[in-house]
Design an enzyme around this catalytic site. Sequence first.
Site, PDB file in Angstrom:
ATOM      1  N   GLU A  44      77.667  70.042  46.310  1.00  7.17           N
ATOM      2  CA  GLU A  44      77.545  69.474  45.071  1.00  7.17           C
ATOM      3  C   GLU A  44      77.578  70.300  43.942  1.00  7.17           C
ATOM      4  OE1 GLU A  44      73.610  67.226  46.009  1.00  7.17           O
ATOM      5  OE2 GLU A  44      75.020  65.574  45.110  1.00  7.17           O
ATOM      6  N   LYS A  62      73.213  57.649  39.925  1.00  6.99           N
ATOM      7  CA  LYS A  62      74.147  58.331  40.528  1.00  6.99           C
ATOM      8  C   LYS A  62      74.731  57.556  41.762  1.00  6.99           C
ATOM      9  CE  LYS A  62      74.441  63.047  42.700  1.00  6.99           C
ATOM     10  NZ  LYS A  62      73.521  64.112  43.155  1.00  6.99           N
ATOM     11  N   TYR A 100      77.471  54.992  17.736  1.00  9.68           N
ATOM     12  CA  TYR A 100      77.469  55.110  19.106  1.00  9.68           C
ATOM     13  C   TYR A 100      78.509  55.786  19.733  1.00  9.68           C
ATOM     14  CZ  TYR A 100      79.969  50.536  18.574  1.00  9.68           C
ATOM     15  OH  TYR A 100      80.787  49.337  18.131  1.00  9.68           O
ATOM     16  N   VAL A 103      68.782  64.626  38.885  1.00  3.45           N
ATOM     17  CA  VAL A 103      68.901  63.627  37.965  1.00  3.45           C
ATOM     18  C   VAL A 103      67.909  63.605  36.848  1.00  3.45           C
ATOM     19  CG1 VAL A 103      70.588  62.214  39.276  1.00  3.45           C
ATOM     20  CG2 VAL A 103      68.042  61.756  39.353  1.00  3.45           C
ATOM     21  N   GLU A 104      66.510  63.928  37.404  1.00  5.55           N
ATOM     22  CA  GLU A 104      65.387  63.987  36.583  1.00  5.55           C
ATOM     23  C   GLU A 104      65.595  64.872  35.361  1.00  5.55           C
ATOM     24  OE1 GLU A 104      65.442  63.919  39.771  1.00  5.55           O
ATOM     25  OE2 GLU A 104      63.714  62.790  40.457  1.00  5.55           O
TER      26      GLU A 104
HETATM   27  N1  LIG Z   1      64.562  62.164  42.828  1.00  2.00           N
HETATM   28  C1  LIG Z   1      65.560  62.955  43.317  1.00  2.00           C
HETATM   29  N2  LIG Z   1      66.072  62.989  44.375  1.00  2.00           N
HETATM   30  C2  LIG Z   1      67.127  63.520  45.077  1.00  2.00           C
HETATM   31  C3  LIG Z   1      68.124  63.868  43.920  1.00  2.00           C
HETATM   32  C4  LIG Z   1      67.633  64.105  42.711  1.00  2.00           C
HETATM   33  O1  LIG Z   1      68.560  64.257  41.792  1.00  2.00           O
HETATM   34  N3  LIG Z   1      66.522  63.443  42.274  1.00  2.00           N
HETATM   35  N4  LIG Z   1      69.200  64.657  44.418  1.00  2.00           N
HETATM   36  C5  LIG Z   1      69.474  64.567  45.663  1.00  2.00           C
HETATM   37  C6  LIG Z   1      70.920  64.997  46.215  1.00  2.00           C
HETATM   38  O2  LIG Z   1      71.623  66.021  45.255  1.00  2.00           O
HETATM   39  C7  LIG Z   1      71.668  63.754  46.403  1.00  2.00           C
HETATM   40  O3  LIG Z   1      71.949  62.991  45.436  1.00  2.00           O
HETATM   41  C8  LIG Z   1      72.965  64.135  47.308  1.00  2.00           C
HETATM   42  O4  LIG Z   1      73.617  62.806  47.740  1.00  2.00           O
HETATM   43  C9  LIG Z   1      68.640  63.999  46.624  1.00  2.00           C
HETATM   44  N5  LIG Z   1      67.401  63.462  46.085  1.00  2.00           N
END
Ligand SMILES: Nc1nc2c(c(=O)[nH]1)N=C([C@H](O)[C@@H](O)CO)CN2
Length: 120
Positions: A22, A99, A54, A73-74
Amino acid sequence: MSDIVFIRALQLPTIIGVYGWEREVRQELLLDLEMAWDIAPAGASDDVADALDYSAVATRLRAFAAASSFELVEKMATELAGLVMSEFSVPWVRLRLCKPGAVTEARDVGVLIERGERPA
Ligand SMILES: Nc1nc2c(c(=O)[nH]1)N=C([C@H](O)[C@@H](O)CO)CN2
């Protein structure tokens, strides 16, 4: 004032993820964004100068995502929310960052956050 300006399903290509592969490829996140904003001035004037533009928000967020490289992503959601509030003077945001395809059995996964104080 409980007005909202929103953006739905904004495509954000970016480097995102915790796994090695990734870090090498761009993936597309999808953003739903609600922004507290009094639309009365623009509703009266019909002038974009009185509006929360926007298009400008979307362009800025896509530029930020293109230049960023987070693992979670957090973290991306937190940074995007802070950017909108600080650069566009938005007092409150609700932001869903998705995602797609990250979990095979799910359409998408991600986070939903609210930041700031929502005007009454
Ligand atoms: N709470 C989260 N859990 C996971 C994340 C994330 O960003 N926040 N990311 C992953 C991996 O990158 C996943 O998306 C790969 O498919 C796993 N869990």
